[in-house]
Scaffold this motif. Structure first.
Motif, PDB file in Angstrom:
ATOM      1  N   LEU A  16       1.539  -0.877  -0.004  1.00  0.00           N
ATOM      2  CA  LEU A  16       0.169   0.758  -0.228  1.00  0.00           C
ATOM      3  C   LEU A  16       0.974   1.176   0.052  1.00  0.00           C
ATOM      4  O   LEU A  16       1.759   0.967   0.841  1.00  0.00           O
ATOM      5  CB  LEU A  16      -1.049   0.006   1.180  1.00  0.00           C
ATOM      6  CG  LEU A  16      -1.524   1.263   1.726  1.00  0.00           C
ATOM      7  CD1 LEU A  16      -2.772   1.169   0.765  1.00  0.00           C
ATOM      8  CD2 LEU A  16      -2.619   1.457   2.647  1.00  0.00           C
ATOM      9  N   PHE A  17       0.959   1.593  -0.759  1.00  0.00           N
ATOM     10  CA  PHE A  17       2.110   3.410  -1.131  1.00  0.00           C
ATOM     11  C   PHE A  17       0.807   4.322  -1.680  1.00  0.00           C
ATOM     12  O   PHE A  17      -0.792   4.002  -1.818  1.00  0.00           O
ATOM     13  CB  PHE A  17       2.920   3.141  -1.854  1.00  0.00           C
ATOM     14  CG  PHE A  17       2.481   2.931  -3.909  1.00  0.00           C
ATOM     15  CD1 PHE A  17       2.023   3.723  -4.305  1.00  0.00           C
ATOM     16  CD2 PHE A  17       2.191   1.143  -3.368  1.00  0.00           C
ATOM     17  CE1 PHE A  17       1.873   3.595  -5.253  1.00  0.00           C
ATOM     18  CE2 PHE A  17       1.858   0.785  -4.776  1.00  0.00           C
ATOM     19  CZ  PHE A  17       1.397   1.956  -6.106  1.00  0.00           C
ATOM     20  N   SER A  18       1.140   5.436  -1.403  1.00  0.00           N
ATOM     21  CA  SER A  18       1.420   6.917  -1.813  1.00  0.00           C
ATOM     22  C   SER A  18       1.856   7.555  -3.364  1.00  0.00           C
ATOM     23  O   SER A  18       2.517   7.502  -3.119  1.00  0.00           O
ATOM     24  CB  SER A  18       1.126   7.841  -0.855  1.00  0.00           C
ATOM     25  OG  SER A  18       0.202   7.693   0.474  1.00  0.00           O
ATOM     26  N   VAL A  34       7.066   7.382  -5.124  1.00  0.00           N
ATOM     27  CA  VAL A  34       5.757   7.384  -4.279  1.00  0.00           C
ATOM     28  C   VAL A  34       7.005   6.984  -3.022  1.00  0.00           C
ATOM     29  O   VAL A  34       7.234   7.263  -2.431  1.00  0.00           O
ATOM     30  CB  VAL A  34       5.515   5.184  -4.521  1.00  0.00           C
ATOM     31  CG1 VAL A  34       5.136   5.176  -5.545  1.00  0.00           C
ATOM     32  CG2 VAL A  34       6.999   4.211  -4.394  1.00  0.00           C
ATOM     33  N   ILE A  37       3.619   2.773   2.581  1.00  0.00           N
ATOM     34  CA  ILE A  37       2.577   2.807   3.776  1.00  0.00           C
ATOM     35  C   ILE A  37       3.206   1.594   4.400  1.00  0.00           C
ATOM     36  O   ILE A  37       3.677   1.818   5.971  1.00  0.00           O
ATOM     37  CB  ILE A  37       1.499   3.348   3.399  1.00  0.00           C
ATOM     38  CG1 ILE A  37       1.338   4.766   2.869  1.00  0.00           C
ATOM     39  CG2 ILE A  37       0.485   3.150   5.056  1.00  0.00           C
ATOM     40  CD1 ILE A  37       0.008   4.995   2.607  1.00  0.00           C
ATOM     41  N   ALA A  52      -8.508   1.457  -0.426  1.00  0.00           N
ATOM     42  CA  ALA A  52      -7.460   3.180  -0.330  1.00  0.00           C
ATOM     43  C   ALA A  52      -8.446   4.260  -0.581  1.00  0.00           C
ATOM     44  O   ALA A  52      -9.188   4.057  -1.555  1.00  0.00           O
ATOM     45  CB  ALA A  52      -6.546   1.857  -1.306  1.00  0.00           C
ATOM     46  N   LYS A  56      -4.284   7.087  -3.086  1.00  0.00           N
ATOM     47  CA  LYS A  56      -2.905   5.650  -2.750  1.00  0.00           C
ATOM     48  C   LYS A  56      -4.147   4.439  -3.376  1.00  0.00           C
ATOM     49  O   LYS A  56      -4.749   4.850  -4.247  1.00  0.00           O
ATOM     50  CB  LYS A  56      -3.919   5.498  -1.319  1.00  0.00           C
ATOM     51  CG  LYS A  56      -3.372   6.694   0.044  1.00  0.00           C
ATOM     52  CD  LYS A  56      -4.131   6.442   1.233  1.00  0.00           C
ATOM     53  CE  LYS A  56      -3.495   7.472   2.492  1.00  0.00           C
ATOM     54  NZ  LYS A  56      -4.228   7.291   3.015  1.00  0.00           N
TER      55      LYS A  56
END
Length: 84
Positions: A16-18, A34, A37, A52, A56
């Motif tokens: 999971l990332f932004s 990126v 998270i 998300a 995200k």
């Protein structure tokens, strides 16, 4: 952090990332930078993806390039009956 660094940090798993930076070519967005998270278990990936928030994303690091295909919905026109 760039996508290649993310792949090295979290090898062969969902993350999971932004999304910090991307560039778009036609209907595809190529994710450049990126902010991770957390790692996501394989069985929880679908749930995390659906939950998300904006900006995200959950993606598997086995992919060499992180690409999102953009689909646009065509709105149906509503026809109204003519009244006399």
């Amino acid at each position: 952090m760039e996508w290649l660094e993310m792949r090295q940090l979290f090898p062969n798993q969902y993350v999971l990332f932004s999304v910090l930076e991307y560039h778009q070519e036609g209907t595809r967005r190529f994710i450049d930078k990126v902010e991770p998270i957390r790692a996501v278990a394989d069985e929880d990936a679908r749930t995390e993806f659906n939950q998300a928030g904006p900006g995200k994303l959950v993606y598997h690091t086995s992919s060499k390039v992180c690409v999102i295909r953009i689909r646009r919905r065509k709105y149906n026109r509503v026809r109204r009956k003519k009244t006399k």
